[in-house]
Design an enzyme around this catalytic site. Structure first.
Site, PDB file in Angstrom:
ATOM      1  N   THR A  35      -1.390  61.136  64.218  1.00  0.00           N
ATOM      2  CA  THR A  35      -2.378  62.089  64.083  1.00  0.00           C
ATOM      3  C   THR A  35      -1.980  63.256  63.068  1.00  0.00           C
ATOM      4  OG1 THR A  35      -3.294  62.002  66.218  1.00  0.00           O
ATOM      5  CG2 THR A  35      -3.835  63.936  65.357  1.00  0.00           C
ATOM      6  N   ASN A  40       3.661  49.414  63.766  1.00  0.00           N
ATOM      7  CA  ASN A  40       3.532  49.102  64.992  1.00  0.00           C
ATOM      8  C   ASN A  40       2.911  47.778  65.082  1.00  0.00           C
ATOM      9  OD1 ASN A  40       1.333  50.649  64.646  1.00  0.00           O
ATOM     10  ND2 ASN A  40       1.020  50.950  66.619  1.00  0.00           N
ATOM     11  N   GLU A  56      -7.334  55.778  61.961  1.00  0.00           N
ATOM     12  CA  GLU A  56      -6.980  55.270  63.181  1.00  0.00           C
ATOM     13  C   GLU A  56      -5.707  56.050  63.728  1.00  0.00           C
ATOM     14  OE1 GLU A  56      -9.087  53.687  64.867  1.00  0.00           O
ATOM     15  OE2 GLU A  56     -10.463  52.654  63.369  1.00  0.00           O
ATOM     16  N   CYS A  89      -1.172  52.138  70.006  1.00  0.00           N
ATOM     17  CA  CYS A  89      -2.147  53.310  70.039  1.00  0.00           C
ATOM     18  C   CYS A  89      -2.985  53.151  71.201  1.00  0.00           C
ATOM     19  CB  CYS A  89      -2.895  53.525  68.711  1.00  0.00           C
ATOM     20  SG  CYS A  89      -3.667  52.155  67.997  1.00  0.00           S
ATOM     21  N   GLU A 120     -13.475  50.751  62.440  1.00  0.00           N
ATOM     22  CA  GLU A 120     -13.147  49.385  61.720  1.00  0.00           C
ATOM     23  C   GLU A 120     -13.524  48.343  62.758  1.00  0.00           C
ATOM     24  OE1 GLU A 120      -9.389  49.793  59.562  1.00  0.00           O
ATOM     25  OE2 GLU A 120      -8.871  50.796  61.296  1.00  0.00           O
ATOM     26  N   GLY A 138      -2.293  61.615  59.662  1.00  0.00           N
ATOM     27  CA  GLY A 138      -3.770  61.331  59.321  1.00  0.00           C
ATOM     28  C   GLY A 138      -4.414  62.768  58.950  1.00  0.00           C
TER      29      GLY A 138
HETATM   30  P1  NAP Z   1       3.305  57.838  60.160  1.00  0.00           P
HETATM   31  O1  NAP Z   1       4.344  58.855  59.402  1.00  0.00           O
HETATM   32  O2  NAP Z   1       2.017  58.644  60.453  1.00  0.00           O
HETATM   33  O3  NAP Z   1       3.242  56.546  59.364  1.00  0.00           O
HETATM   34  C1  NAP Z   1       2.213  55.695  59.311  1.00  0.00           C
HETATM   35  C2  NAP Z   1       2.012  55.274  57.556  1.00  0.00           C
HETATM   36  O4  NAP Z   1       1.842  56.270  56.880  1.00  0.00           O
HETATM   37  C3  NAP Z   1       3.279  54.719  57.010  1.00  0.00           C
HETATM   38  O5  NAP Z   1       3.207  53.759  56.395  1.00  0.00           O
HETATM   39  C4  NAP Z   1       4.087  55.956  56.442  1.00  0.00           C
HETATM   40  O6  NAP Z   1       5.078  55.633  55.601  1.00  0.00           O
HETATM   41  C5  NAP Z   1       2.664  56.509  55.868  1.00  0.00           C
HETATM   42  N1  NAP Z   1       2.851  58.111  55.554  1.00  0.00           N
HETATM   43  C6  NAP Z   1       3.620  58.994  56.070  1.00  0.00           C
HETATM   44  N2  NAP Z   1       3.336  60.081  55.719  1.00  0.00           N
HETATM   45  C7  NAP Z   1       2.552  60.058  54.558  1.00  0.00           C
HETATM   46  C8  NAP Z   1       2.003  60.861  53.603  1.00  0.00           C
HETATM   47  N3  NAP Z   1       2.261  62.120  53.538  1.00  0.00           N
HETATM   48  N4  NAP Z   1       0.957  60.414  52.716  1.00  0.00           N
HETATM   49  C9  NAP Z   1       0.616  59.024  53.022  1.00  0.00           C
HETATM   50  N5  NAP Z   1       1.054  58.297  53.721  1.00  0.00           N
HETATM   51  C10 NAP Z   1       2.096  58.622  54.586  1.00  0.00           C
HETATM   52  O7  NAP Z   1       3.950  57.375  61.615  1.00  0.00           O
HETATM   53  P2  NAP Z   1       5.427  57.205  62.087  1.00  0.00           P
HETATM   54  O8  NAP Z   1       6.190  58.313  61.474  1.00  0.00           O
HETATM   55  O9  NAP Z   1       5.914  56.011  61.568  1.00  0.00           O
HETATM   56  O10 NAP Z   1       5.422  57.138  63.619  1.00  0.00           O
HETATM   57  C11 NAP Z   1       5.591  58.467  64.320  1.00  0.00           C
HETATM   58  C12 NAP Z   1       4.384  58.596  65.393  1.00  0.00           C
HETATM   59  O11 NAP Z   1       3.121  58.053  64.983  1.00  0.00           O
HETATM   60  C13 NAP Z   1       4.729  57.572  66.652  1.00  0.00           C
HETATM   61  O12 NAP Z   1       5.806  57.774  67.441  1.00  0.00           O
HETATM   62  C14 NAP Z   1       3.226  57.399  67.070  1.00  0.00           C
HETATM   63  O13 NAP Z   1       3.109  58.257  68.003  1.00  0.00           O
HETATM   64  C15 NAP Z   1       2.404  57.461  65.884  1.00  0.00           C
HETATM   65  N6  NAP Z   1       1.929  56.241  65.438  1.00  0.00           N
HETATM   66  C16 NAP Z   1       0.542  55.898  65.970  1.00  0.00           C
HETATM   67  C17 NAP Z   1       0.284  54.512  65.534  1.00  0.00           C
HETATM   68  C18 NAP Z   1      -1.118  54.151  65.726  1.00  0.00           C
HETATM   69  O14 NAP Z   1      -1.231  52.915  65.923  1.00  0.00           O
HETATM   70  N7  NAP Z   1      -2.155  54.897  65.996  1.00  0.00           N
HETATM   71  C19 NAP Z   1       1.106  53.947  64.444  1.00  0.00           C
HETATM   72  C20 NAP Z   1       2.337  54.227  64.168  1.00  0.00           C
HETATM   73  C21 NAP Z   1       2.587  55.574  64.646  1.00  0.00           C
HETATM   74  P3  NAP Z   1       6.235  55.558  56.051  1.00  0.00           P
HETATM   75  O15 NAP Z   1       6.811  54.080  56.860  1.00  0.00           O
HETATM   76  O16 NAP Z   1       7.311  55.871  54.987  1.00  0.00           O
HETATM   77  O17 NAP Z   1       6.735  56.611  57.191  1.00  0.00           O
END
Ligand code: NAP
Ligand code: MG
Length: 457
Positions: free
Chosen positions: A213, A135, A233, A267, A436, A216
């Site tokens: 979350t 994002n 975060e 976020c 952060e 995380g």
């Molecule tokens: P996500 O899966 O949490 O991705 C965030 C980062 O973590 C990406 O680089 C992702 O890689 C990586 N990741 C995923 N699974 C992992 C694991 N098991 N171990 C280590 N790293 C891992 O988020 P998303 O699927 O892109 O988005 C889903 C939802 O998360 C969104 O719709 C939103 O609600 C929320 N989100 C929140 C924020 C925020 O700023 N707080 C940012 C993004 C998303 P990949 O790119 O390969 O998945």
């Protein structure tokens, strides 16, 4: 472990055209990167602080010379508006400059004790893994990277699979600026392979994660086996609380971009608009044209205020929260290719509806009425999250009471600003662990060592 695909296609979310094909980093390559980073880190930590600061300032200067290029890349791979993307590239420069100023100010303490001298040292952790989301690919990568480097660590950055291009370019610019080889490496790849390999690697001392979350929590649990340090975060469902005594015109004028900026993929997005009942009708009357007038379209056009969502997956997720007949206010969005969703406001939604309780991460807000201050605080806190929040009132006592009562890490009064590189940022409750940015950013990338020196003759 699942097979690692060799490459990942990067799509322009505004056109669905393939922008690039990027090789993915397998677990064995992560291991090699950790070993190299550890060597580079030892030399980096041993260098003179002034030299480290100078190199980080040079990195900032090189980024400054490439703001336009980086911004255009961000527009292409993430669909960010050009104005936002320029700000984001500038933010990387500012973070590096700010962190560089901390290198020579990372001071320990001298503590009064009997029989000797007691001092503390703030030592680097070693190799830090930064796992970034799609994002805000550039700023969030730099939030972790800049202070970690400044505190004497090496950084391995795993960008989101959908948005690795600006990160890869930043790694090239770091070398161009003279940063030692292998000190800052970018490892594109999938979360459950490349990301997980970083989390499970004993040579990685800390993980800085921004994202969902759910992931995380998984990272914290996996990392716990090695007692890995984490900063998380995570998501948010932030309130925008409008009291009847506020400047209602201004509150209504500023409410749309507080949830539509970056197409709501923020976020901190103020997606729960809580309005005092006596001002509710007037507020909606003003909000409606304000939402409809937001310019949605080609993100590379300077006039555009909102671009597309990041991906088809995200588009389908957002659609799932908003059945077609449900919106009280709908803005416009282009047809044709691209992952477009119009600005949307929902009213009359039940308190337990997923649109009220879950992070949608799209251009969708709910408006809910409240009766009085107590009711506003109850509603604001009626969420698992606690990242941000805004409140609008002319009563300074109320502004302070409500700011104290809302369980969130970042609040703004008569404004929606919440993220500055010079002030701390992070979440309460399910929105995260740790902080952060701000004056203490470097300390989060150190261990404190206490040394007692006897003065006995
Ligand atoms: P996500 O899966 O949490 O991705 C965030 C980062 O973590 C990406 O680089 C992702 O890689 C990586 N990741 C995923 N699974 C992992 C694991 N098991 N171990 C280590 N790293 C891992 O988020 P998303 O699927 O892109 O988005 C889903 C939802 O998360 C969104 O719709 C939103 O609600 C929320 N989100 C929140 C924020 C925020 O700023 N707080 C940012 C993004 C998303 P990949 O790119 O390969 O998945
Ligand atoms: Mg994911």
């Amino acid at each position: 472990m699942p097979d690692q695909p060799h490459t990942h296609q990067i799509l322009n979310p505004a056109t669905e055209e393939v922008v690039a094909t990027v090789p993915a980093t397998g677990a064995a390559e992560v291991d090699t990167a950790v070993v190299r980073a550890a060597g580079a880190q030892r030399r980096w930590a041993a260098a003179a602080p002034a030299d480290r600061a100078r190199l980080l300032r040079r990195f900032a200067a090189v980024v400054d010379g490439h703001v336009e290029e980086l911004a255009r890349l961000e527009v292409k791979e993430a669909g960010h508006t050009l104005g936002n993307a320029r700000w984001e590239a500038g933010n990387v420069r500012d973070l590096l400059d700010y962190a560089a100023g901390g290198v020579e100010r990372l001071t320990g303490r001298q503590i009064p004790v009997a029989g000797g001298l007691d001092i503390t040292l703030l030592e680097p952790l070693g190799v830090v893994g930064v796992i970034a989301p799609w994002n805000f690919p550039m700023p969030i990568a730099a939030w972790g990277t800049a202070p970690a480097l400044a505190a004497g660590n090496a950084v391995l950055l795993k960008p989101a699979e959908t948005t690795p291009l600006t990160a890869l370019r930043l790694a090239e610019l770091a070398l161009e600026a003279g940063l030692p080889e292998h000190l800052f490496q970018v490892l594109p790849g999938a979360g459950d392979i490349t990301g997980q390999a970083l989390v499970e690697h004993p040579g990685v001392a800390k993980i800085v994660f921004t994202g969902s979350t759910r992931v995380g929590k998984e990272i914290m649990a996996r990392g716990a086996r090695l007692l890995k340090r984490v900063t998380l975060e995570l998501g948010g469902k932030s309130p925008n609380i409008v009291f009847a005594d506020a400047d209602i015109e201004r509150a209504a004028a500023e409410a749309p971009m507080a949830f539509l900026d970056n197409a709501g993929q923020d976020c901190c997005a103020r997606t729960r608009v809580l309005v005092q009942r006596t001002a509710y009708d007037r507020f909606l009357e003003l909000l409606t044209p304000a939402v409809r007038s937001v310019v949605v379209g080609d993100p590379s056009d300077e006039k555009t205020q909102m671009g597309p969502l990041i991906s088809r997956v995200q588009l389908e997720r957002v659609r799932g929260y908003v059945p077609d007949d449900r919106a009280a206010v709908r803005g416009s969005a282009p047809g044709g290719p691209g992952f477009w969703f119009p600005p949307t406001v929902l009213t009359g939604v039940a308190a337990d509806d997923p649109a009220v309780t879950e992070e949608i991460f799209g251009p969708v807000a709910v408006v809910l009425p409240f009766d009085d201050e107590e009711d506003a605080i109850r509603l604001a806190n009626d969420t698992a999250y606690g990242l941000s929040g805004s409140l609008w009132t002319r009563d300074i006592g109320r502004a302070l009471r409500v700011s104290r009562a809302v369980a969130a890490g970042n609040l703004s009064v008569n404004s929606h600003s919440s993220v500055r590189y010079s002030t701390p940022f992070g979440g309460y409750k399910q929105s995260g662990v740790g902080r952060e940015l701000g004056p203490d950013a470097l300390t989060a990338f150190t261990e404190t060592k206490n040394i007692f020196i006897s003065t006995e003759a």
